[in-house]
Design a protein around this motif. Structure first.
Motif, PDB file in Angstrom:
ATOM      1  N   ARG A  41      -1.815   1.538  -7.003  1.00 57.69           N
ATOM      2  CA  ARG A  41      -1.599   1.890  -5.603  1.00 57.69           C
ATOM      3  C   ARG A  41      -2.911   1.917  -4.828  1.00 57.69           C
ATOM      4  O   ARG A  41      -3.912   2.447  -5.304  1.00 57.69           O
ATOM      5  N   SER A  42      -2.876   1.371  -3.622  1.00 50.43           N
ATOM      6  CA  SER A  42      -4.077   1.312  -2.800  1.00 50.43           C
ATOM      7  C   SER A  42      -4.411   2.692  -2.237  1.00 50.43           C
ATOM      8  O   SER A  42      -3.548   3.578  -2.133  1.00 50.43           O
ATOM      9  N   ASP A  43      -5.659   2.849  -1.837  1.00 50.91           N
ATOM     10  CA  ASP A  43      -6.062   4.093  -1.183  1.00 50.91           C
ATOM     11  C   ASP A  43      -5.274   4.295   0.106  1.00 50.91           C
ATOM     12  O   ASP A  43      -4.936   5.430   0.464  1.00 50.91           O
ATOM     13  N   LEU A  44      -4.988   3.189   0.798  1.00 51.08           N
ATOM     14  CA  LEU A  44      -4.229   3.288   2.048  1.00 51.08           C
ATOM     15  C   LEU A  44      -2.841   3.866   1.794  1.00 51.08           C
ATOM     16  O   LEU A  44      -2.385   4.753   2.530  1.00 51.08           O
ATOM     17  N   ARG A  47      -3.132   7.612   0.854  1.00 48.55           N
ATOM     18  CA  ARG A  47      -3.434   8.436   2.033  1.00 48.55           C
ATOM     19  C   ARG A  47      -2.231   8.526   2.965  1.00 48.55           C
ATOM     20  O   ARG A  47      -1.981   9.566   3.579  1.00 48.55           O
ATOM     21  N   SER A  48      -1.487   7.430   3.062  1.00 45.58           N
ATOM     22  CA  SER A  48      -0.394   7.357   4.031  1.00 45.58           C
ATOM     23  C   SER A  48       0.864   8.067   3.552  1.00 45.58           C
ATOM     24  O   SER A  48       1.639   8.574   4.363  1.00 45.58           O
ATOM     25  N   ASN A  49       1.074   8.092   2.240  1.00 47.02           N
ATOM     26  CA  ASN A  49       2.264   8.742   1.688  1.00 47.02           C
ATOM     27  C   ASN A  49       1.864   9.550   0.452  1.00 47.02           C
ATOM     28  O   ASN A  49       2.211   9.200  -0.681  1.00 47.02           O
ATOM     29  N   PRO A  50       1.106  10.634   0.658  1.00 50.85           N
ATOM     30  CA  PRO A  50       0.592  11.398  -0.488  1.00 50.85           C
ATOM     31  C   PRO A  50       1.669  12.153  -1.255  1.00 50.85           C
ATOM     32  O   PRO A  50       1.444  12.549  -2.397  1.00 50.85           O
ATOM     33  N   VAL A  51       2.839  12.363  -0.655  1.00 52.18           N
ATOM     34  CA  VAL A  51       3.899  13.126  -1.321  1.00 52.18           C
ATOM     35  C   VAL A  51       4.650  12.250  -2.318  1.00 52.18           C
ATOM     36  O   VAL A  51       4.748  12.570  -3.506  1.00 52.18           O
ATOM     37  N   TYR A  52       5.189  11.117  -1.845  1.00 55.39           N
ATOM     38  CA  TYR A  52       5.993  10.253  -2.717  1.00 55.39           C
ATOM     39  C   TYR A  52       5.196   9.101  -3.329  1.00 55.39           C
ATOM     40  O   TYR A  52       5.580   8.559  -4.367  1.00 55.39           O
ATOM     41  N   VAL A  55       6.451   2.918  -1.350  1.00 54.08           N
ATOM     42  CA  VAL A  55       6.734   2.113  -0.169  1.00 54.08           C
ATOM     43  C   VAL A  55       8.228   2.210   0.123  1.00 54.08           C
ATOM     44  O   VAL A  55       9.006   2.560  -0.776  1.00 54.08           O
ATOM     45  N   PRO A  56       8.611   1.937   1.371  1.00 56.66           N
ATOM     46  CA  PRO A  56       7.798   1.464   2.483  1.00 56.66           C
ATOM     47  C   PRO A  56       7.104   2.606   3.219  1.00 56.66           C
ATOM     48  O   PRO A  56       7.564   3.751   3.188  1.00 56.66           O
ATOM     49  N   VAL A  57       6.016   2.244   3.884  1.00 59.22           N
ATOM     50  CA  VAL A  57       5.342   3.139   4.818  1.00 59.22           C
ATOM     51  C   VAL A  57       5.070   2.342   6.086  1.00 59.22           C
ATOM     52  O   VAL A  57       4.545   1.226   6.017  1.00 59.22           O
ATOM     53  N   SER A  66       7.003   7.643   6.480  1.00 57.94           N
ATOM     54  CA  SER A  66       7.531   7.188   5.192  1.00 57.94           C
ATOM     55  C   SER A  66       9.001   7.558   5.053  1.00 57.94           C
ATOM     56  O   SER A  66       9.542   8.317   5.857  1.00 57.94           O
ATOM     57  N   GLN A  67       9.628   7.010   4.008  1.00 59.52           N
ATOM     58  CA  GLN A  67      11.056   7.129   3.709  1.00 59.52           C
ATOM     59  C   GLN A  67      11.844   6.235   4.681  1.00 59.52           C
ATOM     60  O   GLN A  67      11.796   6.423   5.901  1.00 59.52           O
TER      61      GLN A  67
END
Length: 234
Positions: A41-44, A47-52, A55-57, A66-67
């Protein structure tokens, strides 16, 4: 149309990402597809979806959503209906509730059951094999009960229910192969097949989903990988 800074983090096979990509195209939003690799998984993404961490984000003006069902509702609100922008929800409160109900059923039941055909073995696979055909028939019965003239789930216009179900366009063949099953044909499920035919011809759908042949090859190979490395299933 405010399309500045719109990115969609996805993997090509993700049914939930397909729904979001189609929603953006229906709205006429230009966006960048950012491929992800869930084994690295990328850092992006983190950072963008730290909970789950999935994808998708959707990233819009630097803010992450997200979700998939949440993303679809966000797209409807961020790019509201106008003379040139279609709505993703029907006009009446009742029809909007129907669209949301069926989108939820499709996401949480139908698509998840289909994914079990790829990821599970033994009794769980056998159960999913039975349930997905039953759920296909449930969708047919749902369309008929609504009573509207197609080709879409609630009638003449695409809605959240169609966006949620669009993964079936490429996944139809894979579900049948992974489950060694056959979905009911047009004589039993005419509305579902009318829907499939209409979606297969829609240019935005074609642009938003992989080909059935590519996906079939991917899913069969991925199932073999799971069988080898995770014999208990994922």
């Amino acid at each position: 149309m405010d399309s500045v800074g719109v990115k969609l983090l996805l993997i090509r096979s993700s049914p939930f990402a397909m729904s979001c990509a189609l929603a953006l195209r229906q709205k006429g939003v230009k966006f960048e597809e950012v491929p992800e690799n869930l084994s690295a998984r990328s850092d992006l993404l983190l950072r963008s979806n730290p909970v789950y961490k999935q994808v998708p984000v959707l990233i819009h003006n630097g803010k992450a959503v997200s979700q998939s069902l949440v993303i679809l509702e966000y797209i409807e609100e961020a790019w509201p209906p106008s003379d040139t922008t279609p709505s993703l929800l029907p006009g009446s409160a009742y029809d909007r509730s129907l669209s949301r109900f069926w989108a939820d059923f499709i996401n949480k039941k139908f698509i998840e059951t289909g994914l079990k055909l790829m990821k599970r073995f033994g009794e769980e696979h056998a159960t999913a094999r039975k349930e997905i055909v039953e759920q296909f028939i449930t969708l047919e019965e749902g369309m008929r009960a609504i009573g509207s003239v197609g080709p879409y789930f609630l009638g003449q216009k695409m809605s959240l229910a169609d966006l949620a179900l669009v993964p079936l366009v490429p996944w139809f063949t894979s579900f049948e192969a992974l489950g060694d099953l056959k979905f009911p044909g047009p004589e039993q499920c005419g509305r579902m097949h009318e829907w499939l035919n209409a979606m297969r011809e829609d240019p935005d759908v074609v642009a938003s989903v992989p080909t059935a042949d590519w996906l079939l090859n991917y899913t069969l190979n991925f199932r073999e990988y799971i069988k080898k490395h995770y014999p208990g299933g994922l």
